[in-house]
Write a protein that holds these residues in place. Structure first.
Motif, PDB file in Angstrom:
ATOM      1  N   PHE A 127      51.462  21.955 114.526  1.00 28.57           N
ATOM      2  CA  PHE A 127      52.689  22.755 114.564  1.00 28.57           C
ATOM      3  C   PHE A 127      53.305  22.880 113.182  1.00 28.57           C
ATOM      4  O   PHE A 127      53.754  23.952 112.778  1.00 28.57           O
ATOM      5  N   LYS A 128      53.313  21.787 112.419  1.00 31.16           N
ATOM      6  CA  LYS A 128      53.888  21.802 111.080  1.00 31.16           C
ATOM      7  C   LYS A 128      53.098  22.728 110.163  1.00 31.16           C
ATOM      8  O   LYS A 128      53.671  23.499 109.394  1.00 31.16           O
ATOM      9  N   GLU A 129      51.765  22.682 110.261  1.00 31.38           N
ATOM     10  CA  GLU A 129      50.931  23.545 109.429  1.00 31.38           C
ATOM     11  C   GLU A 129      51.120  25.018 109.783  1.00 31.38           C
ATOM     12  O   GLU A 129      51.134  25.879 108.900  1.00 31.38           O
ATOM     13  N   VAL A 130      51.263  25.313 111.070  1.00 32.37           N
ATOM     14  CA  VAL A 130      51.514  26.706 111.486  1.00 32.37           C
ATOM     15  C   VAL A 130      52.831  27.188 110.887  1.00 32.37           C
ATOM     16  O   VAL A 130      52.902  28.273 110.308  1.00 32.37           O
ATOM     17  N   LYS A 131      53.883  26.366 110.991  1.00 28.88           N
ATOM     18  CA  LYS A 131      55.189  26.737 110.423  1.00 28.88           C
ATOM     19  C   LYS A 131      55.106  26.930 108.914  1.00 28.88           C
ATOM     20  O   LYS A 131      55.618  27.920 108.374  1.00 28.88           O
ATOM     21  N   ASP A 132      54.466  25.974 108.233  1.00 31.80           N
ATOM     22  CA  ASP A 132      54.375  26.055 106.772  1.00 31.80           C
ATOM     23  C   ASP A 132      53.584  27.281 106.324  1.00 31.80           C
ATOM     24  O   ASP A 132      53.975  27.977 105.394  1.00 31.80           O
ATOM     25  N   THR A 133      52.473  27.543 107.001  1.00 25.73           N
ATOM     26  CA  THR A 133      51.634  28.679 106.628  1.00 25.73           C
ATOM     27  C   THR A 133      52.364  29.998 106.855  1.00 25.73           C
ATOM     28  O   THR A 133      52.338  30.883 105.995  1.00 25.73           O
ATOM     29  N   LEU A 134      53.039  30.146 108.002  1.00 24.56           N
ATOM     30  CA  LEU A 134      53.774  31.379 108.279  1.00 24.56           C
ATOM     31  C   LEU A 134      54.954  31.544 107.321  1.00 24.56           C
ATOM     32  O   LEU A 134      55.270  32.663 106.904  1.00 24.56           O
ATOM     33  N   SER A 135      55.608  30.447 106.962  1.00 29.04           N
ATOM     34  CA  SER A 135      56.746  30.552 106.042  1.00 29.04           C
ATOM     35  C   SER A 135      56.306  30.941 104.638  1.00 29.04           C
ATOM     36  O   SER A 135      57.105  31.454 103.860  1.00 29.04           O
ATOM     37  N   GLN A 136      55.032  30.735 104.322  1.00 27.72           N
ATOM     38  CA  GLN A 136      54.491  31.168 103.030  1.00 27.72           C
ATOM     39  C   GLN A 136      53.991  32.604 103.073  1.00 27.72           C
ATOM     40  O   GLN A 136      53.485  33.127 102.089  1.00 27.72           O
ATOM     41  N   GLY A 137      54.105  33.245 104.224  1.00 28.13           N
ATOM     42  CA  GLY A 137      53.711  34.643 104.355  1.00 28.13           C
ATOM     43  C   GLY A 137      52.261  34.851 104.735  1.00 28.13           C
ATOM     44  O   GLY A 137      51.775  35.972 104.747  1.00 28.13           O
ATOM     45  N   GLU A 138      51.547  33.795 105.065  1.00 26.92           N
ATOM     46  CA  GLU A 138      50.145  33.909 105.454  1.00 26.92           C
ATOM     47  C   GLU A 138      50.032  33.902 106.980  1.00 26.92           C
ATOM     48  O   GLU A 138      50.872  33.332 107.666  1.00 26.92           O
ATOM     49  N   ASN A 139      48.980  34.520 107.493  1.00 29.57           N
ATOM     50  CA  ASN A 139      48.725  34.549 108.927  1.00 29.57           C
ATOM     51  C   ASN A 139      47.629  33.553 109.270  1.00 29.57           C
ATOM     52  O   ASN A 139      46.825  33.180 108.410  1.00 29.57           O
ATOM     53  N   ILE A 140      47.573  33.132 110.530  1.00 29.00           N
ATOM     54  CA  ILE A 140      46.551  32.208 111.007  1.00 29.00           C
ATOM     55  C   ILE A 140      45.778  32.905 112.113  1.00 29.00           C
ATOM     56  O   ILE A 140      46.365  33.378 113.087  1.00 29.00           O
ATOM     57  N   TYR A 141      44.442  32.962 111.968  1.00 27.43           N
ATOM     58  CA  TYR A 141      43.592  33.616 112.950  1.00 27.43           C
ATOM     59  C   TYR A 141      42.691  32.565 113.592  1.00 27.43           C
ATOM     60  O   TYR A 141      41.925  31.898 112.897  1.00 27.43           O
ATOM     61  N   ILE A 142      42.776  32.413 114.917  1.00 29.26           N
ATOM     62  CA  ILE A 142      41.937  31.471 115.648  1.00 29.26           C
ATOM     63  C   ILE A 142      41.105  32.283 116.633  1.00 29.26           C
ATOM     64  O   ILE A 142      41.630  32.797 117.624  1.00 29.26           O
ATOM     65  N   ARG A 143      39.806  32.382 116.348  1.00 28.74           N
ATOM     66  CA  ARG A 143      38.914  33.208 117.152  1.00 28.74           C
ATOM     67  C   ARG A 143      38.893  32.737 118.603  1.00 28.74           C
ATOM     68  O   ARG A 143      38.779  31.557 118.881  1.00 28.74           O
ATOM     69  N   GLY A 144      39.028  33.675 119.527  1.00 28.89           N
ATOM     70  CA  GLY A 144      39.001  33.371 120.950  1.00 28.89           C
ATOM     71  C   GLY A 144      40.339  32.903 121.506  1.00 28.89           C
ATOM     72  O   GLY A 144      40.496  32.774 122.710  1.00 28.89           O
ATOM     73  N   PHE A 145      41.314  32.626 120.634  1.00 25.95           N
ATOM     74  CA  PHE A 145      42.626  32.168 121.085  1.00 25.95           C
ATOM     75  C   PHE A 145      43.692  33.185 120.733  1.00 25.95           C
ATOM     76  O   PHE A 145      44.386  33.691 121.602  1.00 25.95           O
ATOM     77  N   GLY A 146      43.828  33.491 119.441  1.00 30.36           N
ATOM     78  CA  GLY A 146      44.820  34.467 119.022  1.00 30.36           C
ATOM     79  C   GLY A 146      45.220  34.286 117.571  1.00 30.36           C
ATOM     80  O   GLY A 146      44.624  33.503 116.838  1.00 30.36           O
ATOM     81  N   SER A 147      46.250  35.007 117.173  1.00 27.10           N
ATOM     82  CA  SER A 147      46.714  34.995 115.793  1.00 27.10           C
ATOM     83  C   SER A 147      48.202  34.682 115.738  1.00 27.10           C
ATOM     84  O   SER A 147      48.985  35.230 116.508  1.00 27.10           O
ATOM     85  N   PHE A 148      48.562  33.799 114.828  1.00 28.56           N
ATOM     86  CA  PHE A 148      49.957  33.550 114.513  1.00 28.56           C
ATOM     87  C   PHE A 148      50.264  34.413 113.298  1.00 28.56           C
ATOM     88  O   PHE A 148      49.634  34.253 112.248  1.00 28.56           O
ATOM     89  N   ILE A 149      51.179  35.359 113.443  1.00 26.07           N
ATOM     90  CA  ILE A 149      51.449  36.323 112.384  1.00 26.07           C
ATOM     91  C   ILE A 149      52.946  36.405 112.110  1.00 26.07           C
ATOM     92  O   ILE A 149      53.750  35.908 112.893  1.00 26.07           O
ATOM     93  N   THR A 150      53.273  37.029 110.985  1.00 29.95           N
ATOM     94  CA  THR A 150      54.673  37.323 110.696  1.00 29.95           C
ATOM     95  C   THR A 150      54.852  38.831 110.794  1.00 29.95           C
ATOM     96  O   THR A 150      54.022  39.598 110.316  1.00 29.95           O
ATOM     97  N   LYS A 151      55.919  39.243 111.440  1.00 28.76           N
ATOM     98  CA  LYS A 151      56.240  40.656 111.568  1.00 28.76           C
ATOM     99  C   LYS A 151      57.470  40.958 110.732  1.00 28.76           C
ATOM    100  O   LYS A 151      58.418  40.180 110.698  1.00 28.76           O
ATOM    101  N   LYS A 152      57.440  42.101 110.081  1.00 29.37           N
ATOM    102  CA  LYS A 152      58.565  42.507 109.249  1.00 29.37           C
ATOM    103  C   LYS A 152      59.521  43.353 110.079  1.00 29.37           C
ATOM    104  O   LYS A 152      59.120  44.330 110.716  1.00 29.37           O
ATOM    105  N   ARG A 153      60.782  42.957 110.095  1.00 20.64           N
ATOM    106  CA  ARG A 153      61.824  43.723 110.765  1.00 20.64           C
ATOM    107  C   ARG A 153      62.580  44.506 109.708  1.00 20.64           C
ATOM    108  O   ARG A 153      63.028  43.939 108.711  1.00 20.64           O
ATOM    109  N   ALA A 154      62.728  45.780 109.928  1.00 22.50           N
ATOM    110  CA  ALA A 154      63.411  46.638 108.967  1.00 22.50           C
ATOM    111  C   ALA A 154      64.913  46.357 108.957  1.00 22.50           C
ATOM    112  O   ALA A 154      65.472  45.844 109.925  1.00 22.50           O
ATOM    113  N   ALA A 155      65.551  46.714 107.849  1.00 21.04           N
ATOM    114  CA  ALA A 155      67.007  46.580 107.763  1.00 21.04           C
ATOM    115  C   ALA A 155      67.647  47.541 108.762  1.00 21.04           C
ATOM    116  O   ALA A 155      67.117  48.619 109.041  1.00 21.04           O
TER     117      ALA A 155
END
Length: 106
Positions: free
Chosen positions: A29-57
């Protein structure tokens, strides 16, 4: 299901002590949070992707004070499940719908 329930199930299925499973989950969980907070995505084949989405102003409203509030653009974390994951959940859902509900008979 809570985190404690998940730790118990993983421990029972693998034979790994609960303390080790808990440390592993917390580290993941900590690595997922740290990686997403650095702007990187995590891809786990067969499970899914943890991504960051940009919300417009945008302009929001404070209803209590009846004023417009500027909301700057920002990023939010999101999870996008893999096709296999979605298909398995849909399959389980259809099985649940096919089974009779004992509450319906009353």
């Amino acid at each position: 299901m809570r985190k404690a329930d998940l730790v118990n199930q993983i421990s029972e299925k693998t034979g790994i002590p609960k303390v080790d499973v808990l440390v592993t989950l917390e580290t993941m969980f900590k690595e997922v949070k740290d990686t997403l907070s650095q702007g990187e995505n995590i891809y786990i084949r067969g499970f899914g992707s943890f991504i960051t989405k940009k919300r417009a102003a945008k302009i929001g409203r404070n209803i209590k004070k009846n004023i417009a509030v500027h909301i700057p653009e920002h990023y939010i974390p999101a999870f996008k499940p893999a096709k296999e994951f979605v298909a398995e959940v849909k399959k389980l859902q259809s099985v649940k719908e096919d089974q009779p509900n004992p509450d319906d008979e009353m």
